[in-house]
Design a protein around this motif. Structure first.
Motif, PDB file in Angstrom:
ATOM      1  N   VAL A  48       0.910  -6.873   9.868  1.00  7.53           N
ATOM      2  CA  VAL A  48       1.940  -7.034  10.895  1.00  7.53           C
ATOM      3  C   VAL A  48       2.392  -8.485  11.078  1.00  7.53           C
ATOM      4  O   VAL A  48       3.551  -8.736  11.389  1.00  7.53           O
ATOM      5  N   SER A  49       1.523  -9.441  10.864  1.00  5.41           N
ATOM      6  CA  SER A  49       1.922 -10.826  11.122  1.00  5.41           C
ATOM      7  C   SER A  49       2.448 -11.564   9.895  1.00  5.41           C
ATOM      8  O   SER A  49       3.011 -12.649  10.030  1.00  5.41           O
ATOM      9  N   ILE A  50       2.282 -10.979   8.710  1.00  4.94           N
ATOM     10  CA  ILE A  50       2.735 -11.710   7.518  1.00  4.94           C
ATOM     11  C   ILE A  50       3.661 -10.919   6.602  1.00  4.94           C
ATOM     12  O   ILE A  50       4.125 -11.446   5.601  1.00  4.94           O
ATOM     13  N   SER A  51       3.935  -9.668   6.927  1.00  5.09           N
ATOM     14  CA  SER A  51       4.830  -8.895   6.066  1.00  5.09           C
ATOM     15  C   SER A  51       5.811  -8.099   6.918  1.00  5.09           C
ATOM     16  O   SER A  51       5.552  -7.806   8.079  1.00  5.09           O
ATOM     17  N   ASP A  52       6.926  -7.774   6.321  1.00  4.82           N
ATOM     18  CA  ASP A  52       7.943  -6.978   7.000  1.00  4.82           C
ATOM     19  C   ASP A  52       7.816  -5.525   6.573  1.00  4.82           C
ATOM     20  O   ASP A  52       7.488  -5.231   5.418  1.00  4.82           O
ATOM     21  N   PRO A  53       8.084  -4.602   7.494  1.00  5.79           N
ATOM     22  CA  PRO A  53       7.949  -3.187   7.160  1.00  5.79           C
ATOM     23  C   PRO A  53       9.040  -2.717   6.208  1.00  5.79           C
ATOM     24  O   PRO A  53      10.164  -3.214   6.228  1.00  5.79           O
ATOM     25  N   ILE A  54       8.663  -1.751   5.394  1.00  2.23           N
ATOM     26  CA  ILE A  54       9.606  -1.113   4.481  1.00  2.23           C
ATOM     27  C   ILE A  54       9.625   0.372   4.814  1.00  2.23           C
ATOM     28  O   ILE A  54       8.586   1.033   4.828  1.00  2.23           O
ATOM     29  N   LEU A  55      10.809   0.880   5.114  1.00  2.00           N
ATOM     30  CA  LEU A  55      11.012   2.280   5.465  1.00  2.00           C
ATOM     31  C   LEU A  55      11.485   3.039   4.230  1.00  2.00           C
ATOM     32  O   LEU A  55      12.394   2.587   3.531  1.00  2.00           O
ATOM     33  N   TYR A  56      10.850   4.178   3.965  1.00  2.02           N
ATOM     34  CA  TYR A  56      11.206   5.036   2.835  1.00  2.02           C
ATOM     35  C   TYR A  56      11.726   6.366   3.366  1.00  2.02           C
ATOM     36  O   TYR A  56      11.105   6.968   4.238  1.00  2.02           O
ATOM     37  N   ILE A  57      12.844   6.812   2.827  1.00  5.92           N
ATOM     38  CA  ILE A  57      13.416   8.103   3.220  1.00  5.92           C
ATOM     39  C   ILE A  57      13.783   8.862   1.953  1.00  5.92           C
ATOM     40  O   ILE A  57      14.406   8.304   1.046  1.00  5.92           O
ATOM     41  N   LYS A  58      13.403  10.137   1.907  1.00  8.07           N
ATOM     42  CA  LYS A  58      13.825  11.025   0.824  1.00  8.07           C
ATOM     43  C   LYS A  58      14.443  12.248   1.472  1.00  8.07           C
ATOM     44  O   LYS A  58      13.836  12.868   2.345  1.00  8.07           O
ATOM     45  N   THR A  59      15.652  12.592   1.044  1.00  4.24           N
ATOM     46  CA  THR A  59      16.364  13.718   1.642  1.00  4.24           C
ATOM     47  C   THR A  59      16.531  14.854   0.637  1.00  4.24           C
ATOM     48  O   THR A  59      16.194  14.724  -0.538  1.00  4.24           O
TER      49      THR A  59
END
Length: 92
Positions: A48-59
């Motif tokens: 949480v303090s050193i990386s940014d979140p990556i959101l994955y979506i599959k439709t």
């Protein structure tokens, strides 16, 4: 917030949300997985303090950008409803 599309196909989307935390990502994920058009939705955050979140979506073939925009609109509507209800309760 800074948003960076890392990968997009006809039915998949990978988005980095710089500066965001579990709060927004959990909300997005929870709403996305309730959408019948979404086959998978999750996010990854190494730390949480050193990386940014990556959101994955599959439709199911629906444009994942459209699905994400509609999900964001749902969040806005829910926040607007909360403001109205809270304002009425606070002024009662």
């Amino acid at each position: 917030m800074e948003l960076n599309i890392l990968n997009k196909t006809n039915n998949e989307l990978e988005v980095e949300l710089r500066g965001e935390t579990h709060t927004l990502l959990n909300l997005l994920k929870d709403l996305l997985i309730k959408d019948e058009r979404v086959e998978a939705a999750f996010y990854d955050m190494k730390h949480v303090s050193i990386s940014d979140p990556i959101l994955y979506i599959k439709t199911d073939g629906t444009d994942p950008i459209l699905v994400l925009k509609e999900t964001a609109a749902i969040i806005i509507a829910q926040c607007d409803e909360f403001i109205d209800v809270f304002s009425k309760a606070a002024n009662a």
